[in-house]
Design a protein around this motif. Structure first.
Motif, mmCIF file in Angstrom:
data_model
loop_
_atom_site.group_PDB
_atom_site.id
_atom_site.type_symbol
_atom_site.label_atom_id
_atom_site.label_comp_id
_atom_site.label_asym_id
_atom_site.label_seq_id
_atom_site.Cartn_x
_atom_site.Cartn_y
_atom_site.Cartn_z
ATOM 1 N N LYS A 19 1.015 -1.345 0.080
ATOM 2 C CA LYS A 19 0.135 0.492 0.245
ATOM 3 C C LYS A 19 1.044 1.033 -0.093
ATOM 4 C CE LYS A 19 -3.501 -2.145 2.121
ATOM 5 N NZ LYS A 19 -5.015 -2.130 2.801
ATOM 6 N N ARG A 20 2.054 1.098 0.926
ATOM 7 C CA ARG A 20 3.501 2.466 0.708
ATOM 8 C C ARG A 20 3.473 2.533 -0.903
ATOM 9 N NH1 ARG A 20 6.747 0.735 4.488
ATOM 10 N NH2 ARG A 20 5.433 1.433 5.810
ATOM 11 N N ALA A 21 4.046 0.909 -1.134
ATOM 12 C CA ALA A 21 4.792 1.681 -2.893
ATOM 13 C C ALA A 21 2.840 2.030 -3.240
ATOM 14 C CB ALA A 21 5.155 -0.069 -3.111
ATOM 15 N N GLN A 22 2.529 1.416 -3.098
ATOM 16 C CA GLN A 22 0.673 2.001 -4.447
ATOM 17 C C GLN A 22 0.869 3.663 -3.799
ATOM 18 O OE1 GLN A 22 -3.066 1.092 -3.163
ATOM 19 N NE2 GLN A 22 -3.011 0.573 -5.127
ATOM 20 N N GLY A 23 0.789 4.086 -3.213
ATOM 21 C CA GLY A 23 0.783 5.376 -2.370
ATOM 22 C C GLY A 23 1.861 6.439 -3.720
ATOM 23 N N GLN A 24 3.152 5.320 -3.126
ATOM 24 C CA GLN A 24 4.921 6.026 -3.621
ATOM 25 C C GLN A 24 4.750 5.910 -5.722
ATOM 26 O OE1 GLN A 24 7.069 3.624 -1.371
ATOM 27 N NE2 GLN A 24 7.562 5.274 0.119
ATOM 28 N N LEU A 25 4.166 4.978 -5.463
ATOM 29 C CA LEU A 25 3.914 5.196 -7.457
ATOM 30 C C LEU A 25 2.516 6.384 -7.560
ATOM 31 C CD1 LEU A 25 4.662 3.914 -9.647
ATOM 32 C CD2 LEU A 25 3.075 2.561 -9.679
ATOM 33 N N SER A 26 1.802 6.577 -7.415
ATOM 34 C CA SER A 26 0.722 7.291 -7.530
ATOM 35 C C SER A 26 1.196 8.837 -7.721
ATOM 36 C CB SER A 26 -0.546 7.127 -6.742
ATOM 37 O OG SER A 26 -0.961 6.507 -6.941
ATOM 38 N N SER A 27 2.498 9.081 -6.683
ATOM 39 C CA SER A 27 3.412 10.205 -6.554
ATOM 40 C C SER A 27 3.969 10.099 -7.662
ATOM 41 C CB SER A 27 3.421 10.263 -4.585
ATOM 42 O OG SER A 27 2.841 10.537 -4.098
ATOM 43 N N LEU A 71 10.461 6.975 -7.284
ATOM 44 C CA LEU A 71 10.281 5.589 -8.086
ATOM 45 C C LEU A 71 11.678 4.478 -7.190
ATOM 46 C CD1 LEU A 71 9.499 4.928 -10.541
ATOM 47 C CD2 LEU A 71 11.631 5.331 -11.334
ATOM 48 N N ALA A 72 12.886 5.070 -6.856
ATOM 49 C CA ALA A 72 13.704 4.386 -5.640
ATOM 50 C C ALA A 72 13.013 3.873 -4.613
ATOM 51 C CB ALA A 72 15.199 5.359 -5.712
ATOM 52 N N ALA A 73 12.281 5.049 -3.793
ATOM 53 C CA ALA A 73 11.884 4.696 -3.336
ATOM 54 C C ALA A 73 10.094 3.647 -3.244
ATOM 55 C CB ALA A 73 10.320 5.851 -2.155
ATOM 56 N N VAL A 74 9.735 3.756 -4.428
ATOM 57 C CA VAL A 74 8.469 2.588 -4.876
ATOM 58 C C VAL A 74 9.873 1.381 -5.147
ATOM 59 C CG1 VAL A 74 7.415 2.005 -7.027
ATOM 60 C CG2 VAL A 74 7.229 4.004 -6.089
ATOM 61 N N SER A 75 10.090 1.619 -5.202
ATOM 62 C CA SER A 75 11.157 -0.200 -5.500
ATOM 63 C C SER A 75 11.686 -0.617 -4.393
ATOM 64 C CB SER A 75 12.266 0.697 -6.782
ATOM 65 O OG SER A 75 13.361 -0.782 -7.168
ATOM 66 N N LYS A 76 12.190 -0.011 -3.941
ATOM 67 C CA LYS A 76 12.611 -0.271 -2.279
ATOM 68 C C LYS A 76 11.409 -0.784 -1.032
ATOM 69 C CE LYS A 76 15.487 0.658 2.204
ATOM 70 N NZ LYS A 76 15.897 1.565 2.652
ATOM 71 N N ALA A 77 10.346 -0.119 -1.886
ATOM 72 C CA ALA A 77 9.194 -0.611 -0.539
ATOM 73 C C ALA A 77 8.907 -2.328 -1.723
ATOM 74 C CB ALA A 77 7.621 0.024 -0.974
ATOM 75 N N LEU A 78 8.746 -2.462 -2.714
ATOM 76 C CA LEU A 78 8.671 -3.245 -3.407
ATOM 77 C C LEU A 78 9.449 -4.346 -3.042
ATOM 78 C CD1 LEU A 78 6.714 -2.335 -6.975
ATOM 79 C CD2 LEU A 78 5.653 -3.156 -4.911
ATOM 80 N N ASP A 79 10.558 -4.062 -3.051
ATOM 81 C CA ASP A 79 11.591 -5.069 -2.684
ATOM 82 C C ASP A 79 11.553 -5.816 -1.403
ATOM 83 O OD1 ASP A 79 12.824 -4.879 -5.223
ATOM 84 O OD2 ASP A 79 14.351 -3.307 -4.412
#
Length: 97
Positions: A25-33, A51-59
């Motif tokens: 959910k955090r990654a989803q919010g970051q991806l929306s950003s 984008l790096a934050a999204v990638s890290k959350a998914l990892d």
């Protein structure tokens, strides 16, 4: 002299699922950003940082899923389907590396 230690309680499948869902959910919010930033023409640096934050959350979500599967395999609990072999777990882990 040895100091007594308190065992760390094992995480349940529900705990792991909650962690994974929170990270996703955090990654989803970051991806929306990230999408909003690209649409608004934001600076490249800002987009890449988000984008790096999204990638890290998914990892981290993926590693939590894989580590949970490894614990279940080692302890002999868990999976509703056929248990994974060590080779399958290794291959799954390496897909995130």
């Amino acid at each position: 002299m040895s100091t007594p230690t308190t065992p760390i309680p094992a995480e349940t499948a529900a705990d792991n699922q909650k962690k994974v869902l929170n990270r996703l959910k955090r990654a989803q919010g970051q991806l929306s950003s990230v999408i909003a930033a690209v649409e608004s023409g934001a600076e490249c640096r800002d987009v890449v940082i988000q984008l790096a934050a999204v990638s890290k959350a998914l990892d981290r979500a993926g590693f939590t899923i894989v580590s949970s599967a490894m614990k279940d395999c080692v302890s002999g609990t868990g999976e509703k389907s056929d248990p994974m072999t060590v080779d399958e777990l290794e291959k799954l882990f390496l897909t995130l590396a």
